[in-house]
Structures are given as C-alpha cells and as structure tokens.
Design a protein around this motif. Structure first.
Motif, PDB file in Angstrom:
ATOM      1  N   SER A   1       0.767  -1.208   0.036  1.00 11.87           N
ATOM      2  CA  SER A   1       0.230  -0.098  -0.143  1.00 11.87           C
ATOM      3  C   SER A   1       0.823   1.151   0.136  1.00 11.87           C
ATOM      4  O   SER A   1       0.478   2.195  -0.757  1.00 11.87           O
ATOM      5  N   ASN A   2       1.843   1.306   0.850  1.00 11.03           N
ATOM      6  CA  ASN A   2       2.767   2.595   0.941  1.00 11.03           C
ATOM      7  C   ASN A   2       3.579   2.782  -0.268  1.00 11.03           C
ATOM      8  O   ASN A   2       4.093   3.601  -0.852  1.00 11.03           O
ATOM      9  N   ILE A   3       3.876   1.331  -1.041  1.00  6.85           N
ATOM     10  CA  ILE A   3       4.757   1.637  -2.299  1.00  6.85           C
ATOM     11  C   ILE A   3       3.855   2.173  -3.275  1.00  6.85           C
ATOM     12  O   ILE A   3       4.272   3.029  -4.245  1.00  6.85           O
ATOM     13  N   ALA A   4       2.655   1.803  -3.366  1.00  2.11           N
ATOM     14  CA  ALA A   4       1.947   2.217  -4.353  1.00  2.11           C
ATOM     15  C   ALA A   4       1.495   3.783  -4.167  1.00  2.11           C
ATOM     16  O   ALA A   4       1.496   4.526  -4.906  1.00  2.11           O
ATOM     17  N   GLU A   5       1.225   4.187  -2.833  1.00  2.00           N
ATOM     18  CA  GLU A   5       0.801   5.727  -2.444  1.00  2.00           C
ATOM     19  C   GLU A   5       2.055   6.289  -2.748  1.00  2.00           C
ATOM     20  O   GLU A   5       1.985   7.645  -3.418  1.00  2.00           O
ATOM     21  N   GLY A   6       3.355   5.906  -2.413  1.00  2.00           N
ATOM     22  CA  GLY A   6       4.460   6.915  -2.691  1.00  2.00           C
ATOM     23  C   GLY A   6       4.762   6.666  -4.292  1.00  2.00           C
ATOM     24  O   GLY A   6       5.095   7.923  -4.710  1.00  2.00           O
ATOM     25  N   TYR A   7       4.469   6.014  -4.895  1.00  2.00           N
ATOM     26  CA  TYR A   7       4.732   5.621  -6.585  1.00  2.00           C
ATOM     27  C   TYR A   7       3.838   7.131  -7.079  1.00  2.00           C
ATOM     28  O   TYR A   7       3.831   7.608  -7.978  1.00  2.00           O
ATOM     29  N   GLY A   8       2.503   7.202  -6.616  1.00  2.00           N
ATOM     30  CA  GLY A   8       1.779   8.088  -6.848  1.00  2.00           C
ATOM     31  C   GLY A   8       2.057   9.829  -6.653  1.00  2.00           C
ATOM     32  O   GLY A   8       1.439  10.366  -7.121  1.00  2.00           O
ATOM     33  N   ARG A   9       2.847   9.752  -5.847  1.00  2.00           N
ATOM     34  CA  ARG A   9       3.243  11.269  -5.397  1.00  2.00           C
ATOM     35  C   ARG A   9       4.122  11.677  -6.512  1.00  2.00           C
ATOM     36  O   ARG A   9       4.711  11.080  -7.357  1.00  2.00           O
ATOM     37  N   ASN A  10       4.029  13.103  -6.479  1.00  2.00           N
ATOM     38  CA  ASN A  10       4.779  13.809  -7.537  1.00  2.00           C
ATOM     39  C   ASN A  10       6.324  14.216  -7.189  1.00  2.00           C
ATOM     40  O   ASN A  10       6.910  14.538  -8.145  1.00  2.00           O
ATOM     41  N   TYR A  11       6.761  13.934  -6.225  1.00  2.00           N
ATOM     42  CA  TYR A  11       7.946  14.131  -5.638  1.00  2.00           C
ATOM     43  C   TYR A  11       8.883  13.091  -5.167  1.00  2.00           C
ATOM     44  O   TYR A  11       8.280  12.167  -4.480  1.00  2.00           O
ATOM     45  N   ARG A  12       9.919  13.074  -5.728  1.00  2.00           N
ATOM     46  CA  ARG A  12      10.895  11.939  -5.022  1.00  2.00           C
ATOM     47  C   ARG A  12      11.069  11.771  -3.685  1.00  2.00           C
ATOM     48  O   ARG A  12      11.127  10.668  -3.185  1.00  2.00           O
ATOM     49  N   LYS A  13      11.220  13.034  -3.117  1.00  2.00           N
ATOM     50  CA  LYS A  13      11.166  12.955  -1.659  1.00  2.00           C
ATOM     51  C   LYS A  13      10.003  12.051  -0.859  1.00  2.00           C
ATOM     52  O   LYS A  13      10.281  11.324  -0.070  1.00  2.00           O
ATOM     53  N   ASP A  14       8.929  12.542  -1.391  1.00  2.00           N
ATOM     54  CA  ASP A  14       7.825  12.036  -0.812  1.00  2.00           C
ATOM     55  C   ASP A  14       7.864  10.298  -1.199  1.00  2.00           C
ATOM     56  O   ASP A  14       7.490   9.551  -0.242  1.00  2.00           O
ATOM     57  N   TYR A  15       8.012   9.991  -2.570  1.00  2.00           N
ATOM     58  CA  TYR A  15       8.137   8.777  -2.955  1.00  2.00           C
ATOM     59  C   TYR A  15       9.163   8.022  -1.982  1.00  2.00           C
ATOM     60  O   TYR A  15       8.638   6.953  -1.310  1.00  2.00           O
ATOM     61  N   SER A  16      10.303   8.321  -1.584  1.00  2.00           N
ATOM     62  CA  SER A  16      11.236   7.824  -0.962  1.00  2.00           C
ATOM     63  C   SER A  16      10.927   7.816   0.674  1.00  2.00           C
ATOM     64  O   SER A  16      10.853   6.581   1.383  1.00  2.00           O
ATOM     65  N   ARG A  17       9.825   8.708   0.952  1.00  2.00           N
ATOM     66  CA  ARG A  17       9.262   8.692   2.456  1.00  2.00           C
ATOM     67  C   ARG A  17       8.530   7.568   2.516  1.00  2.00           C
ATOM     68  O   ARG A  17       8.334   6.815   3.641  1.00  2.00           O
ATOM     69  N   PHE A  18       7.418   7.300   1.574  1.00  2.00           N
ATOM     70  CA  PHE A  18       6.647   6.072   1.677  1.00  2.00           C
ATOM     71  C   PHE A  18       7.185   4.808   1.661  1.00  2.00           C
ATOM     72  O   PHE A  18       6.823   3.900   2.080  1.00  2.00           O
ATOM     73  N   LEU A  19       8.362   4.914   0.917  1.00  2.00           N
ATOM     74  CA  LEU A  19       9.195   3.399   0.808  1.00  2.00           C
ATOM     75  C   LEU A  19       9.654   3.451   1.968  1.00  2.00           C
ATOM     76  O   LEU A  19       9.877   2.027   2.505  1.00  2.00           O
ATOM     77  N   GLN A  20      10.193   4.273   2.876  1.00  2.00           N
ATOM     78  CA  GLN A  20      10.867   4.013   4.082  1.00  2.00           C
ATOM     79  C   GLN A  20       9.625   3.336   5.241  1.00  2.00           C
ATOM     80  O   GLN A  20       9.981   2.793   5.904  1.00  2.00           O
ATOM     81  N   ILE A  21       8.527   4.127   4.963  1.00  4.04           N
ATOM     82  CA  ILE A  21       7.369   3.663   5.753  1.00  4.04           C
ATOM     83  C   ILE A  21       7.069   2.134   5.341  1.00  4.04           C
ATOM     84  O   ILE A  21       6.949   1.459   6.371  1.00  4.04           O
TER      85      ILE A  21
END
Length: 117
Positions: free
Chosen positions: A48-68
């Motif tokens: 779920s967090n991998i998918a949500e992060g992928y949908g973000r517009n910013y690399r930093k957000d994506y990275s944060r969701f991958l960390q979660i």
C-alpha cells in the motif's frame, strides 16, 4: 514503467501479503483481533505504501513512503518471530516467508537509495 503494478517490489510484497493471510488462517481463533490483525495490517501496509509513494509527484515523498513500507516490513518480520515463539508458526514455515521478506527488504533498500541519489 507506467504503474506501480509494474514494480517487482510491489509484486513481491503482494505475494508476501497472500502468504501472510494463508499462514495466519492457522492461528488460534482467540488471536483474531490480536496478533492476526497486527500481522495482516503490517503486511498490507507494505504494498500500500509502495503504491501510494509511487503516486506522489516528488521523489522525496516517494522515498518517504518507501521508508514507511520498509518500517512495516520490519514490524511484520518481528510479529512473525513472535508467532514462532508462541508456536503458532513452525520454524520451517517462517524460513519460507523470511526469504521473501528479505528479498522485498533488499529491493526497498535499493529503490530508496536510488531515489536519494
């Protein structure tokens, strides 16, 4: 890549969820709202967090969701160890899911590192 569904790490984490659900069906019914729920929620959180992060517009957000997602993976690994200690899971069964879990962990680490470069 056109979708998070194309990510192998997402696909593997979905397999992990299915494995967890099958495994927890064998737990005692009095754990339904305890350990079963916790294990399933932490497993579901990974893809779920991998998918949500992928949908973000910013690399930093994506990275944060991958960390979660990685944190949820570690939580799940710990909960499965607890289940082994309580003898709800046989050690042999844990080894199989542990291999998949470590594979997802390495993929998440690699993707996080790549995004942060």
């Amino acid at each position: 890549m056109t979708s998070y569904r194309d990510l192998i790490v997402w696909q593997k984490s979905m397999s992990l969820v299915a494995f967890v659900y099958k495994m927890t069906m064998q737990f005692p019914t009095d754990e339904k709202f305890g350990l079963i729920s916790q294990i399933r929620r932490s497993a579901i959180s990974i893809p779920s967090n991998i998918a949500e992060g992928y949908g973000r517009n910013y690399r930093k957000d994506y990275s944060r969701f991958l960390q979660i997602a990685r944190g949820s993976l570690f939580e799940n690994q710990t909960q499965l160890e607890i289940a082994v200690n309580l003898e709800y899971i046989k050690v042999e069964n844990l080894e199989e899911i542990k291999e998949l879990s470590i594979e997802v962990e390495k993929m998440l680490n690699s993707l996080i590192k790549k995004l942060e470069e």
